[in-house]
Design a protein around this motif. Structure first.
Motif, PDB file in Angstrom:
ATOM      1  N   ALA A 187       7.192   5.619  10.674  1.00 29.50           N
ATOM      2  CA  ALA A 187       6.391   6.031   9.518  1.00 29.50           C
ATOM      3  C   ALA A 187       6.412   4.909   8.499  1.00 29.50           C
ATOM      4  N   GLY A 188       5.251   4.429   8.123  1.00 27.60           N
ATOM      5  CA  GLY A 188       5.141   3.343   7.161  1.00 27.60           C
ATOM      6  C   GLY A 188       4.594   3.841   5.836  1.00 27.60           C
ATOM      7  N   LEU A 189       5.031   3.191   4.771  1.00 26.37           N
ATOM      8  CA  LEU A 189       4.569   3.518   3.429  1.00 26.37           C
ATOM      9  C   LEU A 189       4.234   2.228   2.702  1.00 26.37           C
ATOM     10  N   ALA A 190       3.067   2.202   2.072  1.00 27.95           N
ATOM     11  CA  ALA A 190       2.662   1.078   1.234  1.00 27.95           C
ATOM     12  C   ALA A 190       2.222   1.642  -0.105  1.00 27.95           C
ATOM     13  N   GLY A 191       2.718   1.033  -1.176  1.00 24.84           N
ATOM     14  CA  GLY A 191       2.364   1.502  -2.506  1.00 24.84           C
ATOM     15  C   GLY A 191       2.736   0.479  -3.544  1.00 24.84           C
ATOM     16  N   PRO A 192       2.675   0.850  -4.797  1.00 24.10           N
ATOM     17  CA  PRO A 192       2.987  -0.082  -5.872  1.00 24.10           C
ATOM     18  C   PRO A 192       4.402  -0.658  -5.725  1.00 24.10           C
ATOM     19  N   GLY A 193       4.477  -1.908  -5.303  1.00 21.87           N
ATOM     20  CA  GLY A 193       5.762  -2.578  -5.139  1.00 21.87           C
ATOM     21  C   GLY A 193       6.580  -2.082  -3.968  1.00 21.87           C
ATOM     22  N   VAL A 194       5.966  -1.335  -3.059  1.00 23.32           N
ATOM     23  CA  VAL A 194       6.697  -0.742  -1.935  1.00 23.32           C
ATOM     24  C   VAL A 194       5.990  -1.052  -0.620  1.00 23.32           C
ATOM     25  N   ARG A 195       6.768  -1.463   0.363  1.00 19.33           N
ATOM     26  CA  ARG A 195       6.294  -1.572   1.748  1.00 19.33           C
ATOM     27  C   ARG A 195       7.512  -1.299   2.608  1.00 19.33           C
ATOM     28  N   GLU A 196       7.555  -0.118   3.211  1.00 22.19           N
ATOM     29  CA  GLU A 196       8.750   0.320   3.923  1.00 22.19           C
ATOM     30  C   GLU A 196       8.373   1.052   5.201  1.00 22.19           C
ATOM     31  N   VAL A 197       9.233   0.946   6.191  1.00 20.59           N
ATOM     32  CA  VAL A 197       9.059   1.686   7.437  1.00 20.59           C
ATOM     33  C   VAL A 197      10.350   2.425   7.736  1.00 20.59           C
ATOM     34  N   GLU A 206       6.201  -2.661  12.600  1.00 15.68           N
ATOM     35  CA  GLU A 206       5.228  -3.434  11.823  1.00 15.68           C
ATOM     36  C   GLU A 206       3.823  -2.852  11.954  1.00 15.68           C
ATOM     37  N   VAL A 207       3.529  -2.218  13.069  1.00 12.77           N
ATOM     38  CA  VAL A 207       2.235  -1.531  13.210  1.00 12.77           C
ATOM     39  C   VAL A 207       2.154  -0.397  12.190  1.00 12.77           C
ATOM     40  N   ALA A 208       3.237   0.364  12.045  1.00 15.03           N
ATOM     41  CA  ALA A 208       3.255   1.443  11.047  1.00 15.03           C
ATOM     42  C   ALA A 208       3.052   0.900   9.640  1.00 15.03           C
ATOM     43  N   ALA A 209       3.694  -0.229   9.334  1.00 18.90           N
ATOM     44  CA  ALA A 209       3.536  -0.849   8.013  1.00 18.90           C
ATOM     45  C   ALA A 209       2.094  -1.289   7.790  1.00 18.90           C
ATOM     46  N   GLN A 210       1.496  -1.894   8.799  1.00 20.18           N
ATOM     47  CA  GLN A 210       0.113  -2.347   8.652  1.00 20.18           C
ATOM     48  C   GLN A 210      -0.866  -1.176   8.611  1.00 20.18           C
ATOM     49  N   LEU A 211      -0.558  -0.086   9.304  1.00 22.34           N
ATOM     50  CA  LEU A 211      -1.385   1.119   9.180  1.00 22.34           C
ATOM     51  C   LEU A 211      -1.342   1.642   7.748  1.00 22.34           C
ATOM     52  N   ALA A 212      -0.144   1.643   7.155  1.00 24.94           N
ATOM     53  CA  ALA A 212      -0.013   2.098   5.758  1.00 24.94           C
ATOM     54  C   ALA A 212      -0.804   1.192   4.824  1.00 24.94           C
TER      55      ALA A 212
END
Length: 154
Positions: free
Chosen positions: A115-125, A75-81
């Motif tokens: 590794a976290g990724l946040a983008g249009p309609g995406v939140r993934e680790v 979840e830290v990776a997700a929040q970093l993203a």
């Protein structure tokens, strides 16, 4: 790295941007992307948040999460993203945390990478475990983050 060139090309074609918030890689993802000619059109910037307190103050990671779970957590990776994306005004955010070694951190074994990724309609680790020395783990962490972005670009 051919992967970085491919991502800069795809992002340029899509008219989209990316930003990073990196802990264990200390800016290597951003460096890898910006080594590609033309990267200035798509790379908004990066946050190096090696110290735990900076994950909260610069990247917006929940301080209670850090206190409860430590700095090396999915979840830290997700929040970093999320923080990279929001604070740098990018379409995509990449966040990395992990343990490069040689010693464990907060009970987490060396080679662990989130590794976290946040983008249009995406939140993934994506969580991975890599073998090798610090340099090898960090190199593989960069590749894992860039692979995660590639998977989600149309």
């Amino acid at each position: 790295m051919n992967l970085a060139r491919e991502l800069v090309t795809r992002l340029t074609r899509l008219g989209q941007t990316v930003a990073t918030a990196e802990s264990l890689t200390a800016g290597l993802v951003c460096v890898t992307l910006t080594e590609v000619p033309g990267a200035s059109a798509v790379v908004r910037g990066g946050l190096v948040v090696y110290a735990t307190d900076l994950k909260a103050s610069l990247a917006g990671v929940d301080p209670e999460l850090l206190a409860r779970s430590g700095a090396v957590h999915p979840e830290v990776a997700a929040q970093l993203a999320d923080g990279a994306r929001e604070r740098c005004g990018a379409d995509w955010g990449l966040g990395l945390t992990g343990v490069a070694g040689p010693d464990p951190q907060d009970g987490v074994v060396p080679g662990t990478v989130h590794a976290g990724l946040a983008g249009p309609g995406v939140r993934e680790v994506k969580t991975s475990w890599f073998e090798g020395d610090r340099a090898a783990v960090r190199t593989e962490a960069v590749r894992a983050a860039l692979d995660l972005l590639r998977e989600h670009l149309a």
